[in-house]
Design a protein around this motif. Structure first.
Motif, PDB file in Angstrom:
ATOM      1  N   ARG A 292       0.839  -1.185   0.000  1.00 17.35           N
ATOM      2  CA  ARG A 292       0.000   0.000   0.000  1.00 17.35           C
ATOM      3  C   ARG A 292       0.882   1.247   0.000  1.00 17.35           C
ATOM      4  N   GLU A 296      -0.761   5.124   3.674  1.00 20.46           N
ATOM      5  CA  GLU A 296      -1.994   4.366   3.897  1.00 20.46           C
ATOM      6  C   GLU A 296      -1.757   3.064   4.658  1.00 20.46           C
ATOM      7  N   ARG A 297      -0.522   2.812   5.070  1.00 18.84           N
ATOM      8  CA  ARG A 297      -0.230   1.552   5.769  1.00 18.84           C
ATOM      9  C   ARG A 297      -0.679   1.621   7.227  1.00 18.84           C
ATOM     10  N   ASP A 298      -1.284   0.521   7.685  1.00 19.90           N
ATOM     11  CA  ASP A 298      -1.864   0.459   9.023  1.00 19.90           C
ATOM     12  C   ASP A 298      -1.473  -0.869   9.664  1.00 19.90           C
ATOM     13  N   GLU A 315      -1.386  -4.302  -0.144  1.00 22.96           N
ATOM     14  CA  GLU A 315      -2.651  -4.172  -0.867  1.00 22.96           C
ATOM     15  C   GLU A 315      -3.104  -5.496  -1.456  1.00 22.96           C
TER      16      GLU A 315
END
Length: 335
Positions: A292, A296-298, A315
């Motif tokens: 990702r 946007e990385r979680d 992703e």
């Protein structure tokens, strides 16, 4: 608030499930009354208690079923203010828990008062019951407000079957810090790097590292951290077909796989594959991670123990086009 020295928020874990039980003749009558817009108590000798009890508190003898209509007004005998409600509280805004003695009762029962501010709460204040428009026979179908806010008749609810079952969500949230080796692993994922640990005894690389070699019983520290590839071979997989349960969010079948990454001696597990058809998926298939975007990385789905949570940083996984790995060589890595 980030965990000091890590840049990561503390790990929050929620354990939640619905608890369903039969109500019995006494509590069932009480909940049916709430469903019908009535607050009921039970007469025990000269006293009236709310909610009604199945037994005499002093002796344990059966109390019988002698119901009495109470309220809708009542008096607050003690209270406390909740400034920060949790997800399982009846309101999302601040409110009071109070011990309320309904009119006609001899003793109080704990419930909630939606007063707006603690300045409106006081011991001895008068309150009145309010009922939800749509009720199913739950204690949360009613609440109390200060008497000056005005009484309201309970809206009628269609359906007269007695309430025989009660469902109550049980929820526990606990917070714990990440272990140092886990912090390094998660920060690596945020940077697009998969970090493992190499055993100082066997030279085997474990992903994610555990901070120790669980077979040789030896510690592994930051000096044993190594980066491994974002490519690997499917070592095992299964098709997940979602079934309905409380809180279910998945609706379509998907693949859950274990992938032995290049440079690692242990597969990563709990990898969900949603973009490759089952008919094209197989042990030995070569895959690569498509990350990702950095912003946007979680990593919040990772904890200190499991290896699930890859979807928060990757992703998708896609075939590399390389020849399959030898499935026989992957047998020892099946999970």
């Amino acid at each position: 608030m980030p965990q000091p020295g890590t840049g990561l928020p503390p790990m929050r874990t929620v354990l939640e499930y619905p608890y369903t039980r039969t109500t019995g003749p006494v509590m069932g009558a009480f909940l049916t009354g709430i469903r019908d817009g009535r607050l009921l108590g039970g007469r025990i000798g000269e006293r009236v208690v709310c909610p009604p009890l199945e037994y005499e508190p002093g002796t344990g003898a059966p109390a019988g079923l002698d119901l009495v209509d109470l309220g809708p007004g009542g008096t607050v005998s003690s209270w406390t203010w909740v400034r920060e409600p949790t997800a399982t509280h009846p309101f999302r805004h601040p409110f009071a828990f109070a011990l309320i003695v309904p009119d006609g009762a001899s003793s109080g029962f704990p419930h909630v008062v939606d007063a707006g501010s603690p300045e409106r709460m006081s011991t001895g204040m008068r309150v009145t019951a309010r009922f939800k428009e749509q009720r199913r026979g739950s204690i949360t179908d009613l609440w109390f407000v200060p008497e000056e806010d005005g009484a309201r008749a309970a809206p009628p609810v269609e359906g007269g079957d007695p309430v025989t079952l009660a469902e109550q969500p049980v929820s526990l949230t606990y917070v714990e810090p990440y272990h140092p080796h886990r912090v390094r692993f998660l920060n690596g994922l945020l940077e697009g790097v998969i970090t493992g640990q190499r055993s100082p005894v066997t030279g085997k690389v474990y992903v994610p590292g555990r901070g120790y070699d669980h077979l040789e019983r030896t510690l592994m520290t930051e000096e044993h951290d190594v980066a491994v590839s974002g490519r690997g071979s499917v070592s095992s997989f299964t098709e997940i077909t979602p079934v309905q349960y409380h809180g279910q969010k998945e609706t379509e079948p998907y693949i859950r796989a274990s992938i032995l990454l290049d440079g690692s001696d242990s597969p990563i597990t709990g990898v969900d594959i949603r973009t490759i058809p089952l008919s094209e998926f197989r042990v030995g298939l070569r895959l690569r991670a498509v990350w990702r975007p950095a912003g946007e990385r979680d990593v919040s789905a990772f904890d200190n123990r499991s290896t699930g949570g890859w979807e928060g940083v990757i992703e998708r996984w896609e075939p590399t086009g390389e020849p399959d790995a030898d499935s026989r060589a992957l047998e020892e890595h099946a999970f």
